[in-house]
Motif scaffolding. Sequence first.
Motif, PDB file in Angstrom:
ATOM      1  N   ILE A   1       0.673  -1.344   0.035  1.00  0.00           N
ATOM      2  CA  ILE A   1      -0.070  -0.171   0.149  1.00  0.00           C
ATOM      3  C   ILE A   1       0.937   1.242  -0.065  1.00  0.00           C
ATOM      4  O   ILE A   1       0.578   2.192  -0.768  1.00  0.00           O
ATOM      5  CB  ILE A   1      -1.062   0.131   1.306  1.00  0.00           C
ATOM      6  CG1 ILE A   1      -2.052  -1.060   1.106  1.00  0.00           C
ATOM      7  CG2 ILE A   1      -1.706   1.385   1.505  1.00  0.00           C
ATOM      8  CD1 ILE A   1      -2.822  -1.287   1.988  1.00  0.00           C
ATOM      9  N   ASP A   2       1.917   1.161   0.827  1.00  0.00           N
ATOM     10  CA  ASP A   2       2.949   2.518   0.757  1.00  0.00           C
ATOM     11  C   ASP A   2       3.592   2.738  -0.498  1.00  0.00           C
ATOM     12  O   ASP A   2       3.613   3.828  -1.010  1.00  0.00           O
ATOM     13  CB  ASP A   2       3.830   2.188   1.814  1.00  0.00           C
ATOM     14  CG  ASP A   2       3.529   2.915   3.229  1.00  0.00           C
ATOM     15  OD1 ASP A   2       2.844   3.733   3.211  1.00  0.00           O
ATOM     16  OD2 ASP A   2       4.189   2.595   4.124  1.00  0.00           O
ATOM     17  N   LEU A   3       3.917   1.592  -1.255  1.00  0.00           N
ATOM     18  CA  LEU A   3       4.379   1.615  -2.606  1.00  0.00           C
ATOM     19  C   LEU A   3       3.401   2.331  -3.553  1.00  0.00           C
ATOM     20  O   LEU A   3       3.850   3.078  -4.258  1.00  0.00           O
ATOM     21  CB  LEU A   3       4.861   0.276  -3.261  1.00  0.00           C
ATOM     22  CG  LEU A   3       6.282  -0.257  -2.410  1.00  0.00           C
ATOM     23  CD1 LEU A   3       6.294  -1.713  -2.810  1.00  0.00           C
ATOM     24  CD2 LEU A   3       7.454   0.588  -2.759  1.00  0.00           C
ATOM     25  N   MET A   4       2.104   1.963  -3.544  1.00  0.00           N
ATOM     26  CA  MET A   4       1.171   2.485  -4.203  1.00  0.00           C
ATOM     27  C   MET A   4       0.712   3.772  -4.131  1.00  0.00           C
ATOM     28  O   MET A   4       0.449   4.500  -5.098  1.00  0.00           O
ATOM     29  CB  MET A   4      -0.104   1.536  -4.425  1.00  0.00           C
ATOM     30  CG  MET A   4      -1.209   2.030  -5.026  1.00  0.00           C
ATOM     31  SD  MET A   4      -2.625   3.126  -4.188  1.00  0.00           S
ATOM     32  CE  MET A   4      -2.920   2.534  -2.468  1.00  0.00           C
ATOM     33  N   LEU A   5       0.749   4.274  -2.670  1.00  0.00           N
ATOM     34  CA  LEU A   5       0.460   5.447  -2.238  1.00  0.00           C
ATOM     35  C   LEU A   5       1.588   6.566  -2.922  1.00  0.00           C
ATOM     36  O   LEU A   5       1.338   7.664  -3.525  1.00  0.00           O
ATOM     37  CB  LEU A   5       0.563   5.723  -0.636  1.00  0.00           C
ATOM     38  CG  LEU A   5      -0.621   5.147  -0.024  1.00  0.00           C
ATOM     39  CD1 LEU A   5      -0.723   4.991   1.441  1.00  0.00           C
ATOM     40  CD2 LEU A   5      -2.119   5.919  -0.661  1.00  0.00           C
ATOM     41  N   ALA A   6       2.831   6.125  -2.798  1.00  0.00           N
ATOM     42  CA  ALA A   6       4.167   6.825  -3.214  1.00  0.00           C
ATOM     43  C   ALA A   6       3.801   6.923  -4.744  1.00  0.00           C
ATOM     44  O   ALA A   6       4.076   7.989  -5.448  1.00  0.00           O
ATOM     45  CB  ALA A   6       5.183   6.072  -2.787  1.00  0.00           C
TER      46      ALA A   6
ATOM     47  N   GLN B   1       0.754  10.229  -3.062  1.00  0.00           N
ATOM     48  CA  GLN B   1      -0.007  10.287  -1.750  1.00  0.00           C
ATOM     49  C   GLN B   1       0.777  10.293  -0.621  1.00  0.00           C
ATOM     50  O   GLN B   1       1.769   9.476  -0.712  1.00  0.00           O
ATOM     51  CB  GLN B   1      -1.147   9.433  -1.719  1.00  0.00           C
ATOM     52  CG  GLN B   1      -2.312   9.446  -3.061  1.00  0.00           C
ATOM     53  CD  GLN B   1      -2.923  10.642  -2.886  1.00  0.00           C
ATOM     54  OE1 GLN B   1      -3.671  11.232  -2.212  1.00  0.00           O
ATOM     55  NE2 GLN B   1      -2.933  11.350  -4.136  1.00  0.00           N
ATOM     56  N   PRO B   2       0.203  10.811   0.515  1.00  0.00           N
ATOM     57  CA  PRO B   2       0.945  10.572   1.831  1.00  0.00           C
ATOM     58  C   PRO B   2       1.185   8.948   2.235  1.00  0.00           C
ATOM     59  O   PRO B   2       0.356   8.250   1.609  1.00  0.00           O
ATOM     60  CB  PRO B   2       0.105  11.158   2.963  1.00  0.00           C
ATOM     61  CG  PRO B   2      -0.866  12.057   2.060  1.00  0.00           C
ATOM     62  CD  PRO B   2      -0.911  11.167   0.764  1.00  0.00           C
TER      63      PRO B   2
ATOM     64  N   PHE C   1      -0.676   9.253   7.467  1.00  0.00           N
ATOM     65  CA  PHE C   1      -1.876   9.048   7.602  1.00  0.00           C
ATOM     66  C   PHE C   1      -2.120   8.544   9.227  1.00  0.00           C
ATOM     67  O   PHE C   1      -3.040   9.061   9.741  1.00  0.00           O
ATOM     68  CB  PHE C   1      -2.680   8.019   6.967  1.00  0.00           C
ATOM     69  CG  PHE C   1      -2.900   8.293   5.519  1.00  0.00           C
ATOM     70  CD1 PHE C   1      -4.081   9.176   5.300  1.00  0.00           C
ATOM     71  CD2 PHE C   1      -2.260   7.765   4.469  1.00  0.00           C
ATOM     72  CE1 PHE C   1      -4.374   9.719   3.825  1.00  0.00           C
ATOM     73  CE2 PHE C   1      -2.740   7.954   3.130  1.00  0.00           C
ATOM     74  CZ  PHE C   1      -3.371   8.848   3.011  1.00  0.00           C
ATOM     75  N   GLU C   2      -1.084   7.935   9.892  1.00  0.00           N
ATOM     76  CA  GLU C   2      -1.304   7.605  11.068  1.00  0.00           C
ATOM     77  C   GLU C   2      -1.235   8.725  12.168  1.00  0.00           C
ATOM     78  O   GLU C   2      -1.784   8.823  13.463  1.00  0.00           O
ATOM     79  CB  GLU C   2      -0.362   6.526  11.609  1.00  0.00           C
ATOM     80  CG  GLU C   2      -0.776   5.353  10.917  1.00  0.00           C
ATOM     81  CD  GLU C   2       0.724   4.144  11.134  1.00  0.00           C
ATOM     82  OE1 GLU C   2       1.729   4.587  11.491  1.00  0.00           O
ATOM     83  OE2 GLU C   2       0.308   3.130  10.959  1.00  0.00           O
TER      84      GLU C   2
END
Length: 69
Positions: A51-56, A60-61, A66-67
């Motif tokens: 998910i972090d790879l996709m957001l980057a 996106q943040p 988000f946390e």
Amino acid sequence: MVRHQSSATLAPKVKNYEQVVAYVPTTCKKRLRMMCIEHDRDLNSFIREGIDLMLAKYGQPSLKEFESK
């Protein structure tokens, strides 16, 4: 032997988290389970990494950002 915890015990104890479900081919699920054993990680950590790879990729943040909100 690697112990697998239930998703209830792995879920963060913070109220601003929600479960997300993804459907993948059975063979993919088996490969992911093997990766968990091979790398001594839980499935949630691999999914969060993806998910972090996709957001980057889409500017996106990160999940950490988000946390903190």
